[in-house]
Design a protein around this motif. Structure first.
Motif, PDB file in Angstrom:
ATOM      1  N   HIS A  63       0.829  -1.202   0.000  1.00  0.00           N
ATOM      2  CA  HIS A  63       0.000   0.000   0.000  1.00  0.00           C
ATOM      3  C   HIS A  63       0.868   1.258   0.000  1.00  0.00           C
ATOM      4  O   HIS A  63       2.024   1.236   0.443  1.00  0.00           O
ATOM      5  CB  HIS A  63      -0.910   0.022   1.230  1.00  0.00           C
ATOM      6  N   GLU A  64       0.305   2.354  -0.499  1.00  0.00           N
ATOM      7  CA  GLU A  64       0.950   3.658  -0.422  1.00  0.00           C
ATOM      8  C   GLU A  64       0.581   4.288   0.926  1.00  0.00           C
ATOM      9  O   GLU A  64      -0.598   4.460   1.217  1.00  0.00           O
ATOM     10  CB  GLU A  64       0.480   4.561  -1.563  1.00  0.00           C
ATOM     11  N   VAL A  65       1.585   4.611   1.722  1.00  0.00           N
ATOM     12  CA  VAL A  65       1.327   5.038   3.102  1.00  0.00           C
ATOM     13  C   VAL A  65       1.817   6.456   3.344  1.00  0.00           C
ATOM     14  O   VAL A  65       2.962   6.801   3.021  1.00  0.00           O
ATOM     15  CB  VAL A  65       1.999   4.092   4.115  1.00  0.00           C
ATOM     16  N   THR A  66       0.933   7.261   3.911  1.00  0.00           N
ATOM     17  CA  THR A  66       1.284   8.590   4.416  1.00  0.00           C
ATOM     18  C   THR A  66       1.186   8.550   5.935  1.00  0.00           C
ATOM     19  O   THR A  66       0.231   7.984   6.478  1.00  0.00           O
ATOM     20  CB  THR A  66       0.319   9.663   3.881  1.00  0.00           C
ATOM     21  N   THR A  67       2.159   9.109   6.620  1.00  0.00           N
ATOM     22  CA  THR A  67       2.060   9.256   8.072  1.00  0.00           C
ATOM     23  C   THR A  67       1.962  10.740   8.411  1.00  0.00           C
ATOM     24  O   THR A  67       2.540  11.585   7.726  1.00  0.00           O
ATOM     25  CB  THR A  67       3.272   8.649   8.801  1.00  0.00           C
ATOM     26  N   PHE A  68       1.215  11.013   9.482  1.00  0.00           N
ATOM     27  CA  PHE A  68       1.089  12.384   9.963  1.00  0.00           C
ATOM     28  C   PHE A  68       1.345  12.382  11.463  1.00  0.00           C
ATOM     29  O   PHE A  68       0.588  11.792  12.243  1.00  0.00           O
ATOM     30  CB  PHE A  68      -0.306  12.940   9.673  1.00  0.00           C
ATOM     31  N   ASN A  69       2.445  12.991  11.859  1.00  0.00           N
ATOM     32  CA  ASN A  69       2.799  13.074  13.278  1.00  0.00           C
ATOM     33  C   ASN A  69       3.745  14.259  13.472  1.00  0.00           C
ATOM     34  O   ASN A  69       4.137  14.921  12.510  1.00  0.00           O
ATOM     35  CB  ASN A  69       3.423  11.763  13.763  1.00  0.00           C
ATOM     36  N   ARG A  70       4.136  14.494  14.696  1.00  0.00           N
ATOM     37  CA  ARG A  70       4.989  15.651  15.002  1.00  0.00           C
ATOM     38  C   ARG A  70       6.464  15.379  14.759  1.00  0.00           C
ATOM     39  O   ARG A  70       7.287  16.294  14.871  1.00  0.00           O
ATOM     40  CB  ARG A  70       4.770  16.076  16.457  1.00  0.00           C
ATOM     41  N   GLY A  71       6.810  14.118  14.478  1.00  0.00           N
ATOM     42  CA  GLY A  71       8.211  13.780  14.233  1.00  0.00           C
ATOM     43  C   GLY A  71       9.045  13.744  15.492  1.00  0.00           C
ATOM     44  O   GLY A  71      10.266  13.936  15.435  1.00  0.00           O
ATOM     45  N   ARG A  72       8.421  13.458  16.633  1.00  0.00           N
ATOM     46  CA  ARG A  72       9.135  13.490  17.908  1.00  0.00           C
ATOM     47  C   ARG A  72       9.313  12.114  18.544  1.00  0.00           C
ATOM     48  O   ARG A  72      10.341  11.840  19.149  1.00  0.00           O
ATOM     49  CB  ARG A  72       8.381  14.392  18.901  1.00  0.00           C
ATOM     50  N   LEU A 110       8.986   5.194   9.302  1.00  0.00           N
ATOM     51  CA  LEU A 110       9.566   4.069   8.584  1.00  0.00           C
ATOM     52  C   LEU A 110       9.933   4.458   7.155  1.00  0.00           C
ATOM     53  O   LEU A 110       9.217   5.244   6.517  1.00  0.00           O
ATOM     54  CB  LEU A 110       8.574   2.901   8.554  1.00  0.00           C
ATOM     55  N   PRO A 111      11.005   3.919   6.626  1.00  0.00           N
ATOM     56  CA  PRO A 111      11.351   4.165   5.219  1.00  0.00           C
ATOM     57  C   PRO A 111      10.223   3.686   4.317  1.00  0.00           C
ATOM     58  O   PRO A 111       9.601   2.651   4.571  1.00  0.00           O
ATOM     59  CB  PRO A 111      12.617   3.319   5.014  1.00  0.00           C
ATOM     60  N   GLY A 112       9.961   4.458   3.282  1.00  0.00           N
ATOM     61  CA  GLY A 112       8.934   4.077   2.326  1.00  0.00           C
ATOM     62  C   GLY A 112       7.623   4.809   2.468  1.00  0.00           C
ATOM     63  O   GLY A 112       6.742   4.674   1.614  1.00  0.00           O
ATOM     64  N   VAL A 113       7.484   5.599   3.543  1.00  0.00           N
ATOM     65  CA  VAL A 113       6.248   6.363   3.718  1.00  0.00           C
ATOM     66  C   VAL A 113       6.434   7.795   3.224  1.00  0.00           C
ATOM     67  O   VAL A 113       7.558   8.287   3.101  1.00  0.00           O
ATOM     68  CB  VAL A 113       5.804   6.398   5.195  1.00  0.00           C
ATOM     69  N   GLU A 114       5.322   8.435   2.939  1.00  0.00           N
ATOM     70  CA  GLU A 114       5.319   9.890   2.764  1.00  0.00           C
ATOM     71  C   GLU A 114       5.063  10.470   4.154  1.00  0.00           C
ATOM     72  O   GLU A 114       3.965  10.345   4.690  1.00  0.00           O
ATOM     73  CB  GLU A 114       4.226  10.340   1.798  1.00  0.00           C
ATOM     74  N   ALA A 115       6.067  11.065   4.744  1.00  0.00           N
ATOM     75  CA  ALA A 115       5.957  11.582   6.104  1.00  0.00           C
ATOM     76  C   ALA A 115       5.578  13.059   6.065  1.00  0.00           C
ATOM     77  O   ALA A 115       6.321  13.887   5.526  1.00  0.00           O
ATOM     78  CB  ALA A 115       7.266  11.394   6.857  1.00  0.00           C
ATOM     79  N   VAL A 116       4.430  13.372   6.632  1.00  0.00           N
ATOM     80  CA  VAL A 116       3.986  14.755   6.770  1.00  0.00           C
ATOM     81  C   VAL A 116       4.030  15.084   8.254  1.00  0.00           C
ATOM     82  O   VAL A 116       3.330  14.458   9.054  1.00  0.00           O
ATOM     83  CB  VAL A 116       2.564  14.949   6.222  1.00  0.00           C
ATOM     84  N   HIS A 117       4.849  16.031   8.634  1.00  0.00           N
ATOM     85  CA  HIS A 117       4.989  16.370  10.044  1.00  0.00           C
ATOM     86  C   HIS A 117       4.142  17.586  10.387  1.00  0.00           C
ATOM     87  O   HIS A 117       4.143  18.599   9.674  1.00  0.00           O
ATOM     88  CB  HIS A 117       6.447  16.625  10.397  1.00  0.00           C
ATOM     89  N   GLY A 118       3.422  17.436  11.470  1.00  0.00           N
ATOM     90  CA  GLY A 118       2.568  18.510  11.938  1.00  0.00           C
ATOM     91  C   GLY A 118       1.859  18.089  13.203  1.00  0.00           C
ATOM     92  O   GLY A 118       1.957  16.931  13.636  1.00  0.00           O
ATOM     93  N   GLU A 138      -4.934  21.140   7.672  1.00  0.00           N
ATOM     94  CA  GLU A 138      -5.309  21.614   6.337  1.00  0.00           C
ATOM     95  C   GLU A 138      -4.185  21.380   5.338  1.00  0.00           C
ATOM     96  O   GLU A 138      -4.429  21.026   4.172  1.00  0.00           O
ATOM     97  CB  GLU A 138      -5.678  23.095   6.408  1.00  0.00           C
ATOM     98  N   ARG A 139      -2.955  21.536   5.779  1.00  0.00           N
ATOM     99  CA  ARG A 139      -1.815  21.264   4.910  1.00  0.00           C
ATOM    100  C   ARG A 139      -1.736  19.770   4.569  1.00  0.00           C
ATOM    101  O   ARG A 139      -1.388  19.385   3.455  1.00  0.00           O
ATOM    102  CB  ARG A 139      -0.533  21.735   5.608  1.00  0.00           C
ATOM    103  N   LEU A 140      -2.082  18.927   5.542  1.00  0.00           N
ATOM    104  CA  LEU A 140      -2.075  17.488   5.305  1.00  0.00           C
ATOM    105  C   LEU A 140      -3.065  17.092   4.218  1.00  0.00           C
ATOM    106  O   LEU A 140      -2.737  16.321   3.311  1.00  0.00           O
ATOM    107  CB  LEU A 140      -2.418  16.751   6.609  1.00  0.00           C
ATOM    108  N   VAL A 141      -4.287  17.607   4.286  1.00  0.00           N
ATOM    109  CA  VAL A 141      -5.335  17.156   3.365  1.00  0.00           C
ATOM    110  C   VAL A 141      -5.289  17.882   2.022  1.00  0.00           C
ATOM    111  O   VAL A 141      -5.940  17.444   1.063  1.00  0.00           O
ATOM    112  CB  VAL A 141      -6.735  17.324   4.001  1.00  0.00           C
ATOM    113  N   ASP A 142      -4.530  18.952   1.927  1.00  0.00           N
ATOM    114  CA  ASP A 142      -4.489  19.729   0.685  1.00  0.00           C
ATOM    115  C   ASP A 142      -3.977  18.870  -0.474  1.00  0.00           C
ATOM    116  O   ASP A 142      -2.812  18.465  -0.503  1.00  0.00           O
ATOM    117  CB  ASP A 142      -3.590  20.950   0.868  1.00  0.00           C
ATOM    118  N   GLY A 143      -4.860  18.592  -1.422  1.00  0.00           N
ATOM    119  CA  GLY A 143      -4.476  17.845  -2.611  1.00  0.00           C
ATOM    120  C   GLY A 143      -4.329  16.352  -2.416  1.00  0.00           C
ATOM    121  O   GLY A 143      -3.858  15.651  -3.326  1.00  0.00           O
ATOM    122  N   ARG A 144      -4.693  15.822  -1.243  1.00  0.00           N
ATOM    123  CA  ARG A 144      -4.535  14.392  -0.979  1.00  0.00           C
ATOM    124  C   ARG A 144      -5.879  13.738  -0.667  1.00  0.00           C
ATOM    125  O   ARG A 144      -6.741  14.343  -0.019  1.00  0.00           O
ATOM    126  CB  ARG A 144      -3.598  14.150   0.213  1.00  0.00           C
TER     127      ARG A 144
END
Length: 337
Positions: free
Chosen positions: A25-34, A39-47, A56-62
């Motif tokens: 699967h294509e995986v996006t993670t959303f966390n504060r990065g702390r 994991l390698p292979g994800v699209e990591a969005v920190h927030g 709003e930045r996370l969901v923009d265009g996704r």
């Protein structure tokens, strides 16, 4: 399948991410990065999920097929994410807890048991962990325009555990000597590996299931004594377990659950802690690996971490202080003599 995991870097969230990646699967993670690296292979969005601009930045265009919320603890905060993600995913899987049930563990529990009263827009001061999780469930079920999948785990163990229940016992037993063992070694337990929850959650999501499931191990899949012996065997320790009665431990102010992880003394309000019905989840495909496999794999992970860095559960640290353990053991020996 496109999967968003809110959290996704620690323990159960990490297991869900790894399982999703293993399935291609294509995986996006959303966390504060702390908490831990993604994991390698994800699209990591920190927030921060409590910051509207970050969401709003996370969901923009996704868009995604599945959202797994493994880090929701406050109903209002969960509800804010649900509103922004509604319409941008087919399924919202929320990782709740068996503690969301009002009468657990005094009474036997299943999916039909009543939840704690908690509003879906409640703030952090509305109650304790289980109460707030019940409100989070309502926020998902009432606010998400799609499939709401509610997962209610029991006691979770496994590699990368950041609560320090099994890791604390493994670390303590590895040091050897006389080890304070609480209560009755024949006490049945009911444990599940985080990786098995990950498999079950993704199986249900891939089938488009909208439902709630109590997810824990089979009743009596080990005993306390067997579990500690597994820890001794895997660590190669020379530990000698000294089993101390519940009433003596309570008399000497040993901390239930926190100081002696997974110790639930035989009291009416704990009577059904290890007797939860898993019939519905098992009928839907839940399978649990052996507790021995979980202990082995957790030690294989833990033993590569330097001992002075094996510090987990920073908010609510588990484990009894060495001096207190020795004092109780000495008092027990004196009474026995």
């Amino acid at each position: 399948m496109r999967v968003l995991v809110i959290g996704g870097s620690a323990f159960l969230g990490r297991a869900i991410v790894q399982e999703a990646l293993d399935r291609g699967h294509e995986v996006t993670t959303f966390n504060r990065g702390r908490s831990a690296p993604d994991l390698p292979g994800v699209e990591a969005v920190h927030g921060d999920r409590e910051v509207t601009a970050d969401l709003e930045r996370l969901v923009d265009g996704r868009t995604w097929d599945l959202v797994v919320d493994s880090s929701g603890y406050v109903p209002k905060v969960v509800g804010d994410a649900v509103r922004l993600l509604s319409g941008r995913a087919a399924t919202y899987a929320f990782i709740s807890t068996i503690s969301a049930f009002k009468n657990f563990p005094a009474e036997q529990t299943s999916e039909d048991s009543p939840l704690w009263d908690c509003a879906p827009d409640a703030g952090p001061d509305a109650g304790d962990y289980g109460v707030l999780k019940a409100g989070c469930e309502r926020a998902v079920e009432q606010g998400f325009a799609g499939n709401a999948l509610i997962i209610q785990p029991g006691l979770i163990l496994g590699p990368y555990e950041n609560v320090a229940r099994l890791p604390w016992w493994l670390n303590r037993i590895s040091k050897g000597g006389k080890v304070l063992a609480p209560g009755d070694p024949a006490q049945p337990m009911q444990l599940i590996d985080a990786r098995d929850i990950a498999v079950f959650t993704l199986d249900q999501a891939e089938k488009g299931v909208a439902d709630r499931f109590v997810v824990t191990g089979p009743e009596g899949n080990t005993t306390y004594g067997e579990w500690l012996e597994m820890c001794k065997r895997e660590t190669g320790s020379d530990a000698e377990f000294v089993w101390v009665a519940d009433d003596f431990l309570i008399e000497h102010e040993a901390g239930v659950w926190m100081e002696l992880p997974l110790w639930a003394p035989a009291q009416p309000d704990m009577a059904n802690f290890w007797t939860v019905s898993t019939a519905k989840a098992e009928a839907a495909g839940l399978r649990s690996r052996s507790v021995a496999d979980t202990v082995r794999d957790t030690w294989e992970w833990l033993r590569h971490i330097p001992e002075d860095e094996r510090v987990f559960g920073k908010k609510h640290a588990h484990g009894i202080a060495p001096e207190k353990e020795q004092a109780i053991l000495a008092a027990w020996a004196a009474r026995s003599a």
